[in-house]
Motif scaffolding. Structure first.
Motif, PDB file in Angstrom:
ATOM      1  N   GLU A   1       0.755  -1.176   0.319  1.00  0.00           N
ATOM      2  CA  GLU A   1      -0.020   0.079   0.094  1.00  0.00           C
ATOM      3  C   GLU A   1       0.992   1.349   0.007  1.00  0.00           C
ATOM      4  O   GLU A   1       0.524   2.035  -0.873  1.00  0.00           O
ATOM      5  CB  GLU A   1      -0.785  -0.017   1.264  1.00  0.00           C
ATOM      6  CG  GLU A   1      -1.831   1.289   1.271  1.00  0.00           C
ATOM      7  CD  GLU A   1      -3.000   1.198   2.453  1.00  0.00           C
ATOM      8  OE1 GLU A   1      -3.644   2.221   2.518  1.00  0.00           O
ATOM      9  OE2 GLU A   1      -2.767   0.071   3.199  1.00  0.00           O
TER      10      GLU A   1
ATOM     11  N   TYR B   1      -1.791 -12.579  -2.501  1.00  0.00           N
ATOM     12  CA  TYR B   1      -0.997 -12.202  -1.202  1.00  0.00           C
ATOM     13  C   TYR B   1      -1.405 -13.352  -0.373  1.00  0.00           C
ATOM     14  O   TYR B   1      -0.539 -13.802   0.806  1.00  0.00           O
ATOM     15  CB  TYR B   1      -1.430 -10.897  -0.363  1.00  0.00           C
ATOM     16  CG  TYR B   1      -0.451  -9.725  -0.875  1.00  0.00           C
ATOM     17  CD1 TYR B   1       0.583  -9.628   0.128  1.00  0.00           C
ATOM     18  CD2 TYR B   1      -0.509  -9.444  -2.259  1.00  0.00           C
ATOM     19  CE1 TYR B   1       1.540  -8.596  -0.299  1.00  0.00           C
ATOM     20  CE2 TYR B   1       0.624  -8.365  -2.422  1.00  0.00           C
ATOM     21  CZ  TYR B   1       1.384  -7.953  -1.614  1.00  0.00           C
ATOM     22  OH  TYR B   1       2.443  -6.954  -2.070  1.00  0.00           O
TER      23      TYR B   1
ATOM     24  N   GLU C   1      -2.252   2.295  -9.809  1.00  0.00           N
ATOM     25  CA  GLU C   1      -3.502   2.479  -9.876  1.00  0.00           C
ATOM     26  C   GLU C   1      -4.344   1.541 -10.603  1.00  0.00           C
ATOM     27  O   GLU C   1      -5.706   1.374 -10.494  1.00  0.00           O
ATOM     28  CB  GLU C   1      -4.279   3.850 -10.255  1.00  0.00           C
ATOM     29  CG  GLU C   1      -3.843   4.544 -11.786  1.00  0.00           C
ATOM     30  CD  GLU C   1      -2.370   4.968 -11.882  1.00  0.00           C
ATOM     31  OE1 GLU C   1      -2.219   5.680 -12.680  1.00  0.00           O
ATOM     32  OE2 GLU C   1      -1.457   4.768 -10.776  1.00  0.00           O
ATOM     33  N   ASP C   2      -3.830   0.741 -11.656  1.00  0.00           N
ATOM     34  CA  ASP C   2      -4.573  -0.024 -12.305  1.00  0.00           C
ATOM     35  C   ASP C   2      -4.381  -1.558 -11.601  1.00  0.00           C
ATOM     36  O   ASP C   2      -5.074  -2.469 -12.495  1.00  0.00           O
ATOM     37  CB  ASP C   2      -3.795  -0.104 -13.714  1.00  0.00           C
ATOM     38  CG  ASP C   2      -4.175   1.087 -14.583  1.00  0.00           C
ATOM     39  OD1 ASP C   2      -5.178   1.577 -14.297  1.00  0.00           O
ATOM     40  OD2 ASP C   2      -3.440   1.354 -15.571  1.00  0.00           O
ATOM     41  N   MET C   3      -3.566  -1.688 -10.744  1.00  0.00           N
ATOM     42  CA  MET C   3      -3.252  -2.968 -10.357  1.00  0.00           C
ATOM     43  C   MET C   3      -4.435  -3.634  -9.773  1.00  0.00           C
ATOM     44  O   MET C   3      -4.887  -4.992 -10.026  1.00  0.00           O
ATOM     45  CB  MET C   3      -2.189  -3.075  -9.296  1.00  0.00           C
ATOM     46  CG  MET C   3      -1.933  -4.432  -8.779  1.00  0.00           C
ATOM     47  SD  MET C   3      -0.442  -4.523  -7.447  1.00  0.00           S
ATOM     48  CE  MET C   3       0.988  -3.760  -8.447  1.00  0.00           C
ATOM     49  N   SER C   4      -5.297  -3.003  -8.864  1.00  0.00           N
ATOM     50  CA  SER C   4      -6.273  -3.605  -8.158  1.00  0.00           C
ATOM     51  C   SER C   4      -7.555  -4.120  -9.051  1.00  0.00           C
ATOM     52  O   SER C   4      -8.299  -5.116  -9.101  1.00  0.00           O
ATOM     53  CB  SER C   4      -6.878  -2.666  -7.260  1.00  0.00           C
ATOM     54  OG  SER C   4      -7.510  -1.479  -7.804  1.00  0.00           O
ATOM     55  N   SER C   5      -7.765  -3.528 -10.396  1.00  0.00           N
ATOM     56  CA  SER C   5      -8.491  -3.736 -11.203  1.00  0.00           C
ATOM     57  C   SER C   5      -8.122  -4.855 -12.029  1.00  0.00           C
ATOM     58  O   SER C   5      -8.968  -5.585 -12.673  1.00  0.00           O
ATOM     59  CB  SER C   5      -8.791  -2.465 -12.274  1.00  0.00           C
ATOM     60  OG  SER C   5      -7.854  -2.149 -12.921  1.00  0.00           O
TER      61      SER C   5
ATOM     62  N   ASP D   1      -6.140  -9.733  -8.716  1.00  0.00           N
ATOM     63  CA  ASP D   1      -6.900 -10.279  -7.517  1.00  0.00           C
ATOM     64  C   ASP D   1      -5.779 -10.368  -6.468  1.00  0.00           C
ATOM     65  O   ASP D   1      -5.149 -11.294  -6.352  1.00  0.00           O
ATOM     66  CB  ASP D   1      -7.695 -11.677  -7.549  1.00  0.00           C
ATOM     67  CG  ASP D   1      -8.519 -11.896  -6.459  1.00  0.00           C
ATOM     68  OD1 ASP D   1      -8.161 -11.220  -5.334  1.00  0.00           O
ATOM     69  OD2 ASP D   1      -9.119 -12.943  -6.179  1.00  0.00           O
ATOM     70  N   ILE D   2      -5.604  -9.167  -5.890  1.00  0.00           N
ATOM     71  CA  ILE D   2      -4.340  -8.996  -4.897  1.00  0.00           C
ATOM     72  C   ILE D   2      -4.602  -9.802  -3.970  1.00  0.00           C
ATOM     73  O   ILE D   2      -3.586 -10.589  -3.373  1.00  0.00           O
ATOM     74  CB  ILE D   2      -4.093  -7.580  -4.497  1.00  0.00           C
ATOM     75  CG1 ILE D   2      -3.815  -6.634  -5.977  1.00  0.00           C
ATOM     76  CG2 ILE D   2      -3.026  -7.449  -3.661  1.00  0.00           C
ATOM     77  CD1 ILE D   2      -3.664  -5.133  -5.484  1.00  0.00           C
ATOM     78  N   THR D   3      -5.752  -9.899  -3.404  1.00  0.00           N
ATOM     79  CA  THR D   3      -6.086 -10.852  -2.197  1.00  0.00           C
ATOM     80  C   THR D   3      -5.600 -12.259  -2.270  1.00  0.00           C
ATOM     81  O   THR D   3      -4.797 -13.058  -1.672  1.00  0.00           O
ATOM     82  CB  THR D   3      -7.578 -10.910  -1.669  1.00  0.00           C
ATOM     83  OG1 THR D   3      -7.737  -9.473  -1.551  1.00  0.00           O
ATOM     84  CG2 THR D   3      -7.676 -11.819  -0.614  1.00  0.00           C
TER      85      THR D   3
ATOM     86  N   ASN E   1      -7.675 -11.045 -12.789  1.00  0.00           N
ATOM     87  CA  ASN E   1      -9.299 -10.631 -13.065  1.00  0.00           C
ATOM     88  C   ASN E   1      -9.646 -10.831 -14.351  1.00  0.00           C
ATOM     89  O   ASN E   1      -8.977 -10.451 -15.175  1.00  0.00           O
ATOM     90  CB  ASN E   1      -9.471  -9.130 -12.474  1.00  0.00           C
ATOM     91  CG  ASN E   1      -9.254  -9.158 -11.025  1.00  0.00           C
ATOM     92  OD1 ASN E   1      -9.650 -10.013 -10.214  1.00  0.00           O
ATOM     93  ND2 ASN E   1      -9.093  -7.862 -10.595  1.00  0.00           N
TER      94      ASN E   1
END
Length: 260
Positions: free
Chosen positions: A214, A250, A238-242, A245-247, A259
């Motif tokens: 973060e 990790y 800023e594009d990573m989360s879209s 699926d970071i969860t 995704n």
């Protein structure tokens, strides 16, 4: 850090289109364990590029391979269009690439002064070194106070400052930082990230490995997400989360995480 060192920080020509570093399809293994699976990444002049991922994802291995501490099985690494694949760490350092290692790895029995002097080896110029020391004392006033003390007597945060200063006195064209916030107090973590932002503002090119995704993504120009030795994402933070699926990455839920 004064304007002089900022201008001289990257004195050589960069590679194609301003590219200062590139890894192309690099594989690395430890005995029977494959650590990197065809890693490819690029860093351009003046960028702050972040490599994120959990422990064991290949982040530190990537930096150590670039720095010449680990020899790749295959693939190519170019630093300012010079092929440094498998070259000795000392030679790579002399070319202008400095690593702030995970765990700091200062010399505890040597003084702060001696640790800094070691950092300047290979690019040492007596005239410049005195000026560079003053620059370091401006960035890290505590190091001036501790100048004659053994590195092992410093606090964890002070040792991290020493490790960063030791890298900076070599006047690197590329500064690589491996988990600079690891094991530090929240207040010291804030100071380290403020320092990284300040270094970038002075034009220093930075490749940052940081488990605190973060914080790292907030200051990065571009980012790579590593998982089990594979790159799962490369692009704007800023594009990573879209796109990923970071969860799942990790939490280690498979090699995927893209995704759909």
């Amino acid at each position: 850090m004064n304007a002089e060192i900022s201008k001289k920080n990257n004195p050589r020509e960069t590679g194609t289109n301003g590219r200062i570093l590139s890894m192309s399809n690099v594989f690395v293994s430890y005995a029977e364990v494959q650590a990197l699976h065809g890693i490819s990444l690029e860093v351009y002049q003046g960028e702050l590029v972040s490599i994120c991922g959990v422990n064991g994802s290949g982040k530190s291995t990537s930096l150590k391979t670039i720095a010449g501490l680990i020899k790749p099985q295959s693939g190519k690494i170019y630093f300012r269009d010079l092929d440094i694949t498998g070259k000795k760490a000392e030679r790579i350092h002399r070319l202008g690439l400095a690593l702030v290692p995970e765990g700091r790895e200062i010399f505890p029995s040597l003084t702060v002064a001696e640790n800094l002097r070691i950092g300047a080896f290979g690019r040492y110029n007596p005239k410049h070194y005195a000026d560079d020391l003053e620059d370091m004392f401006g960035l890290f006033p505590i190091l001036k106070d501790r100048y004659t003390q053994a590195g092992g007597l410093l606090s964890g945060g002070e040792q991290q400052m020493l490790a960063i200063a030791r890298a900076l006195v070599s006047r690197p064209d590329l500064l690589m930082m491996d988990e600079p916030s690891l094991g530090l107090s929240p207040t010291m973590v804030d100071q380290i990230f403020e320092l990284i932002v300040a270094l970038k503002a002075r034009g220093i090119t930075i490749l940052l490995v940081e488990q605190n995704a973060e914080r790292a993504l907030k200051i990065a120009d571009r980012a790579y997400l590593l998982s089990t030795g594979y790159i799962r994402f490369a692009g704007r933070p800023e594009d990573m989360s879209s796109e990923v699926d970071i969860t799942s990455v990790y939490l280690g839920e498979g090699r995927g995480g893209v995704n759909r």
